[in-house]
Design a protein around this motif. Sequence first.
Motif, PDB file in Angstrom:
ATOM      1  N   SER A   1     -21.418  73.473  18.050  1.00 21.78           N
ATOM      2  CA  SER A   1     -22.528  72.787  17.379  1.00 21.78           C
ATOM      3  C   SER A   1     -22.958  73.610  16.172  1.00 21.78           C
ATOM      4  O   SER A   1     -22.694  74.814  16.096  1.00 21.78           O
TER       5      SER A   1
ATOM      6  N   PHE B   1     -27.266  57.734  15.907  1.00 19.98           N
ATOM      7  CA  PHE B   1     -26.081  57.028  16.412  1.00 19.98           C
ATOM      8  C   PHE B   1     -25.029  58.039  16.828  1.00 19.98           C
ATOM      9  O   PHE B   1     -24.586  58.867  16.005  1.00 19.98           O
TER      10      PHE B   1
ATOM     11  N   PRO C   1     -17.776  64.158  11.146  1.00 21.69           N
ATOM     12  CA  PRO C   1     -16.636  64.930  10.626  1.00 21.69           C
ATOM     13  C   PRO C   1     -15.817  64.096   9.634  1.00 21.69           C
ATOM     14  O   PRO C   1     -14.742  63.601   9.958  1.00 21.69           O
TER      15      PRO C   1
ATOM     16  N   LEU D   1     -23.154  66.946   6.289  1.00 18.11           N
ATOM     17  CA  LEU D   1     -22.501  68.220   6.605  1.00 18.11           C
ATOM     18  C   LEU D   1     -21.027  68.153   6.189  1.00 18.11           C
ATOM     19  O   LEU D   1     -20.379  67.117   6.378  1.00 18.11           O
TER      20      LEU D   1
HETATM   21  C1  LIG Z   1     -18.816  67.628  13.923  1.00 21.70           C
HETATM   22  S1  LIG Z   1     -19.742  67.021  15.345  1.00 21.70           S
HETATM   23  C2  LIG Z   1     -21.364  67.481  14.748  1.00 21.70           C
HETATM   24  C3  LIG Z   1     -22.448  67.414  15.771  1.00 21.70           C
HETATM   25  C4  LIG Z   1     -23.841  67.876  15.282  1.00 21.70           C
HETATM   26  N1  LIG Z   1     -24.341  67.037  14.208  1.00 21.70           N
HETATM   27  C5  LIG Z   1     -23.802  69.301  14.833  1.00 21.70           C
HETATM   28  O1  LIG Z   1     -23.821  69.512  13.601  1.00 21.70           O
HETATM   29  O2  LIG Z   1     -23.750  70.188  15.678  1.00 21.70           O
HETATM   30  C6  LIG Z   1     -19.574  65.283  15.015  1.00 21.70           C
HETATM   31  C7  LIG Z   1     -20.336  64.335  15.952  1.00 21.70           C
HETATM   32  O3  LIG Z   1     -20.152  63.002  15.464  1.00 21.70           O
HETATM   33  C8  LIG Z   1     -19.927  62.148  16.582  1.00 21.70           C
HETATM   34  N2  LIG Z   1     -19.224  60.959  16.054  1.00 21.70           N
HETATM   35  C9  LIG Z   1     -17.908  60.851  15.669  1.00 21.70           C
HETATM   36  N3  LIG Z   1     -17.663  59.620  15.195  1.00 21.70           N
HETATM   37  C10 LIG Z   1     -18.840  58.920  15.241  1.00 21.70           C
HETATM   38  C11 LIG Z   1     -19.236  57.596  14.861  1.00 21.70           C
HETATM   39  N4  LIG Z   1     -18.368  56.731  14.323  1.00 21.70           N
HETATM   40  N5  LIG Z   1     -20.525  57.239  15.041  1.00 21.70           N
HETATM   41  C12 LIG Z   1     -21.433  58.104  15.587  1.00 21.70           C
HETATM   42  N6  LIG Z   1     -21.115  59.364  15.971  1.00 21.70           N
HETATM   43  C13 LIG Z   1     -19.838  59.774  15.799  1.00 21.70           C
HETATM   44  C14 LIG Z   1     -19.141  63.010  17.555  1.00 21.70           C
HETATM   45  O4  LIG Z   1     -19.183  62.523  18.879  1.00 21.70           O
HETATM   46  C15 LIG Z   1     -19.840  64.352  17.387  1.00 21.70           C
HETATM   47  O5  LIG Z   1     -20.932  64.484  18.249  1.00 21.70           O
END
Ligand SMILES: C[S@@+](CC[C@H](N)C(=O)[O-])C[C@H]1O[C@@H](n2cnc3c(N)ncnc32)[C@H](O)[C@@H]1O
Length: 191
Positions: free
Chosen positions: A22, A70, A117, A146
Amino acid sequence: MTWQEFLVESLTSPSEVRAVASSSQGLAELITDLASLDDADAVIELGPGSGVFTEKIVEKTKVGSTFLAFEVNHRFVEVTRRRCPRCTVLQQSAVHARKHLNESGHEHCDSVVSGLPWATFSESEQDDLLDAVSEVLRPGGTFVALAYVSALLLPRGRGFRRKLHQRFTDVEQSRVVWRNMPPAFVYRAVR
Ligand SMILES: C[S@@+](CC[C@H](N)C(=O)[O-])C[C@H]1O[C@@H](n2cnc3c(N)ncnc32)[C@H](O)[C@@H]1O
Protein backbone atom coordinates in the motif's frame (compact mmCIF):
# COMPACT_ATOMS: atom_id res chain seq x y z
CA MET A 1 -4.13 -4.05 7.19
CA THR A 2 -0.48 -5.09 7.59
CA TRP A 3 1.98 -5.05 4.69
CA GLN A 4 2.04 -8.86 4.83
CA GLU A 5 -1.77 -9.00 4.38
CA PHE A 6 -1.57 -6.52 1.49
CA LEU A 7 1.10 -8.68 -0.15
CA VAL A 8 -1.07 -11.80 0.25
CA GLU A 9 -3.95 -9.97 -1.44
CA SER A 10 -1.70 -8.86 -4.28
CA LEU A 11 -0.40 -12.42 -4.77
CA THR A 12 -3.82 -14.07 -4.63
CA SER A 13 -5.58 -11.44 -6.82
CA PRO A 14 -2.74 -10.13 -9.01
CA SER A 15 -4.97 -9.13 -11.93
CA GLU A 16 -6.97 -6.82 -9.64
CA VAL A 17 -4.45 -5.38 -7.21
CA ARG A 18 -1.34 -4.90 -9.40
CA ALA A 19 0.77 -3.48 -6.54
CA VAL A 20 3.02 -5.07 -3.94
CA ALA A 21 2.43 -2.68 -1.05
CA SER A 22 0.00 0.00 0.00
CA SER A 23 1.10 3.59 -0.52
CA SER A 24 3.11 5.43 2.12
CA GLN A 25 1.71 8.17 4.37
CA GLY A 26 3.98 10.64 2.52
CA LEU A 27 2.38 9.84 -0.82
CA ALA A 28 -1.11 9.92 0.72
CA GLU A 29 -0.39 13.38 2.14
CA LEU A 30 0.92 14.63 -1.22
CA ILE A 31 -1.90 13.31 -3.42
CA THR A 32 -4.62 14.60 -1.10
CA ASP A 33 -2.90 18.02 -0.79
CA LEU A 34 -3.03 18.30 -4.59
CA ALA A 35 -6.67 17.21 -4.87
CA SER A 36 -8.38 20.56 -4.03
CA LEU A 37 -10.48 18.95 -1.30
CA ASP A 38 -11.13 21.99 0.95
CA ASP A 39 -14.38 23.19 -0.61
CA ALA A 40 -15.41 19.96 -2.33
CA ASP A 41 -19.07 18.93 -2.05
CA ALA A 42 -18.50 15.56 -3.76
CA VAL A 43 -15.31 13.50 -4.07
CA ILE A 44 -14.67 10.16 -5.78
CA GLU A 45 -11.76 7.81 -5.11
CA LEU A 46 -10.77 5.07 -7.58
CA GLY A 47 -9.01 1.96 -6.24
CA PRO A 48 -8.64 2.74 -2.51
CA GLY A 49 -6.96 -0.58 -1.71
CA SER A 50 -6.50 -0.72 2.07
CA GLY A 51 -7.67 2.90 2.49
CA VAL A 52 -4.46 4.91 2.92
CA PHE A 53 -5.65 7.76 0.66
CA THR A 54 -9.26 7.30 1.83
CA GLU A 55 -8.34 8.11 5.42
CA LYS A 56 -6.60 11.35 4.38
CA ILE A 57 -9.49 12.35 2.10
CA VAL A 58 -11.89 11.98 5.05
CA GLU A 59 -9.57 14.18 7.17
CA LYS A 60 -9.35 16.90 4.48
CA THR A 61 -12.97 17.13 3.30
CA LYS A 62 -15.75 19.00 5.06
CA VAL A 63 -18.33 17.10 7.09
CA GLY A 64 -21.48 16.59 5.03
CA SER A 65 -19.68 16.23 1.70
CA THR A 66 -20.35 13.14 -0.43
CA PHE A 67 -17.46 10.70 -0.70
CA LEU A 68 -17.71 7.55 -2.86
CA ALA A 69 -14.89 5.04 -3.41
CA PHE A 70 -14.82 2.30 -6.07
CA GLU A 71 -12.82 -0.86 -5.38
CA VAL A 72 -13.04 -4.23 -7.16
CA ASN A 73 -11.29 -6.39 -4.54
CA HIS A 74 -13.76 -7.57 -1.87
CA ARG A 75 -11.15 -7.87 0.89
CA PHE A 76 -10.01 -4.27 0.34
CA VAL A 77 -13.64 -3.15 0.29
CA GLU A 78 -14.18 -4.63 3.78
CA VAL A 79 -10.92 -3.19 5.15
CA THR A 80 -11.59 0.33 3.81
CA ARG A 81 -15.22 0.30 5.01
CA ARG A 82 -14.03 -0.53 8.53
CA ARG A 83 -11.20 2.00 8.41
CA CYS A 84 -13.26 4.88 6.97
CA PRO A 85 -16.95 4.58 7.86
CA ARG A 86 -17.67 8.10 6.54
CA CYS A 87 -16.79 6.97 3.01
CA THR A 88 -19.26 4.95 0.91
CA VAL A 89 -17.07 2.14 -0.45
CA LEU A 90 -18.67 0.34 -3.39
CA GLN A 91 -17.48 -3.02 -4.67
CA GLN A 92 -17.65 -1.89 -8.28
CA SER A 93 -15.29 -1.05 -11.08
CA ALA A 94 -14.56 2.64 -11.38
CA VAL A 95 -16.11 2.57 -14.87
CA HIS A 96 -19.52 2.64 -13.16
CA ALA A 97 -18.80 5.82 -11.21
CA ARG A 98 -21.33 8.06 -12.96
CA LYS A 99 -24.35 5.83 -12.20
CA HIS A 100 -23.52 5.72 -8.48
CA LEU A 101 -22.68 9.43 -8.27
CA ASN A 102 -26.04 10.28 -9.87
CA GLU A 103 -27.82 7.94 -7.43
CA SER A 104 -26.20 9.85 -4.57
CA GLY A 105 -27.87 13.02 -5.85
CA HIS A 106 -24.93 14.65 -7.68
CA GLU A 107 -24.54 15.32 -11.38
CA HIS A 108 -20.81 15.96 -11.02
CA CYS A 109 -18.07 15.78 -8.40
CA ASP A 110 -15.35 18.33 -7.63
CA SER A 111 -12.39 16.01 -7.32
CA VAL A 112 -11.34 12.50 -8.39
CA VAL A 113 -8.45 10.81 -6.56
CA SER A 114 -7.01 7.76 -8.32
CA GLY A 115 -4.89 4.97 -6.85
CA LEU A 116 -5.44 2.84 -9.97
CA PRO A 117 -2.46 1.07 -11.61
CA TRP A 118 -2.90 2.87 -14.96
CA ALA A 119 0.23 1.48 -16.63
CA THR A 120 -1.03 -2.09 -16.24
CA PHE A 121 -4.32 -1.40 -18.04
CA SER A 122 -4.81 -2.02 -21.77
CA GLU A 123 -5.41 0.96 -24.08
CA SER A 124 -9.16 0.32 -24.08
CA GLU A 125 -9.32 -0.10 -20.28
CA GLN A 126 -7.47 3.21 -19.89
CA ASP A 127 -9.91 4.88 -22.29
CA ASP A 128 -12.99 3.48 -20.54
CA LEU A 129 -11.73 4.55 -17.12
CA LEU A 130 -10.71 8.02 -18.34
CA ASP A 131 -14.15 8.38 -19.96
CA ALA A 132 -15.65 7.59 -16.56
CA VAL A 133 -13.47 10.26 -14.91
CA SER A 134 -14.46 12.87 -17.52
CA GLU A 135 -18.14 12.00 -17.09
CA VAL A 136 -18.17 12.55 -13.33
CA LEU A 137 -15.80 15.51 -12.96
CA ARG A 138 -17.27 19.00 -13.26
CA PRO A 139 -15.57 21.47 -15.63
CA GLY A 140 -12.70 22.98 -13.63
CA GLY A 141 -12.64 19.96 -11.30
CA THR A 142 -9.38 18.31 -10.23
CA PHE A 143 -8.14 14.85 -11.17
CA VAL A 144 -5.12 13.47 -9.28
CA ALA A 145 -3.58 10.09 -10.07
CA LEU A 146 -0.84 8.05 -8.45
CA ALA A 147 1.89 6.89 -10.87
CA TYR A 148 4.97 4.79 -10.29
CA VAL A 149 8.27 6.19 -11.61
CA SER A 150 9.03 2.79 -13.14
CA ALA A 151 5.79 3.00 -15.17
CA LEU A 152 7.34 5.74 -17.33
CA LEU A 153 9.55 3.01 -18.80
CA LEU A 154 6.46 1.15 -20.02
CA PRO A 155 4.64 2.09 -23.25
CA ARG A 156 1.29 2.04 -21.42
CA GLY A 157 2.66 4.29 -18.67
CA ARG A 158 3.76 6.84 -21.28
CA GLY A 159 0.49 6.29 -23.16
CA PHE A 160 -1.46 7.19 -20.03
CA ARG A 161 0.50 10.46 -19.70
CA ARG A 162 -0.23 11.27 -23.36
CA LYS A 163 -3.94 10.62 -22.85
CA LEU A 164 -3.98 12.95 -19.84
CA HIS A 165 -2.51 15.76 -21.96
CA GLN A 166 -5.07 15.10 -24.71
CA ARG A 167 -8.08 15.11 -22.37
CA PHE A 168 -7.24 17.64 -19.62
CA THR A 169 -5.78 21.12 -19.26
CA ASP A 170 -2.95 22.08 -16.88
CA VAL A 171 -1.47 18.60 -16.50
CA GLU A 172 1.39 18.66 -13.97
CA GLN A 173 3.70 16.07 -12.41
CA SER A 174 4.55 16.34 -8.71
CA ARG A 175 7.89 15.68 -7.08
CA VAL A 176 8.81 12.02 -6.62
CA VAL A 177 8.15 10.35 -3.26
CA TRP A 178 11.28 8.17 -3.10
CA ARG A 179 10.28 6.65 0.22
CA ASN A 180 7.23 5.05 -1.33
CA MET A 181 7.50 1.44 -2.41
CA PRO A 182 7.93 1.62 -5.35
CA PRO A 183 8.87 5.33 -5.75
CA ALA A 184 5.91 7.26 -7.07
CA PHE A 185 4.61 10.70 -8.04
CA VAL A 186 1.24 12.30 -8.71
CA TYR A 187 -0.32 13.64 -11.91
CA ARG A 188 -2.59 16.61 -11.29
CA ALA A 189 -4.93 17.60 -14.08
CA VAL A 190 -7.86 20.00 -14.46
CA ARG A 191 -10.92 19.15 -16.54
C1 LIG B 1 -1.96 0.05 -6.96
S1 LIG B 1 -3.27 -0.48 -5.85
C2 LIG B 1 -3.37 1.04 -4.90
C3 LIG B 1 -4.16 0.94 -3.64
C4 LIG B 1 -4.19 2.23 -2.78
N1 LIG B 1 -4.81 3.34 -3.49
C5 LIG B 1 -2.81 2.61 -2.36
O1 LIG B 1 -2.28 3.58 -2.94
O2 LIG B 1 -2.26 1.97 -1.47
C6 LIG B 1 -4.62 -0.41 -7.01
C7 LIG B 1 -6.02 -0.68 -6.45
O3 LIG B 1 -6.96 -0.49 -7.51
C8 LIG B 1 -7.93 -1.53 -7.44
N2 LIG B 1 -8.52 -1.62 -8.79
C9 LIG B 1 -7.97 -2.17 -9.93
N3 LIG B 1 -8.80 -2.02 -10.97
C10 LIG B 1 -9.90 -1.33 -10.52
C11 LIG B 1 -11.10 -0.85 -11.14
N4 LIG B 1 -11.34 -1.03 -12.44
N5 LIG B 1 -11.98 -0.18 -10.37
C12 LIG B 1 -11.76 0.02 -9.04
N6 LIG B 1 -10.65 -0.42 -8.40
C13 LIG B 1 -9.72 -1.09 -9.13
C14 LIG B 1 -7.14 -2.74 -6.97
O4 LIG B 1 -7.96 -3.75 -6.43
C15 LIG B 1 -6.22 -2.10 -5.94
O5 LIG B 1 -6.80 -2.06 -4.67
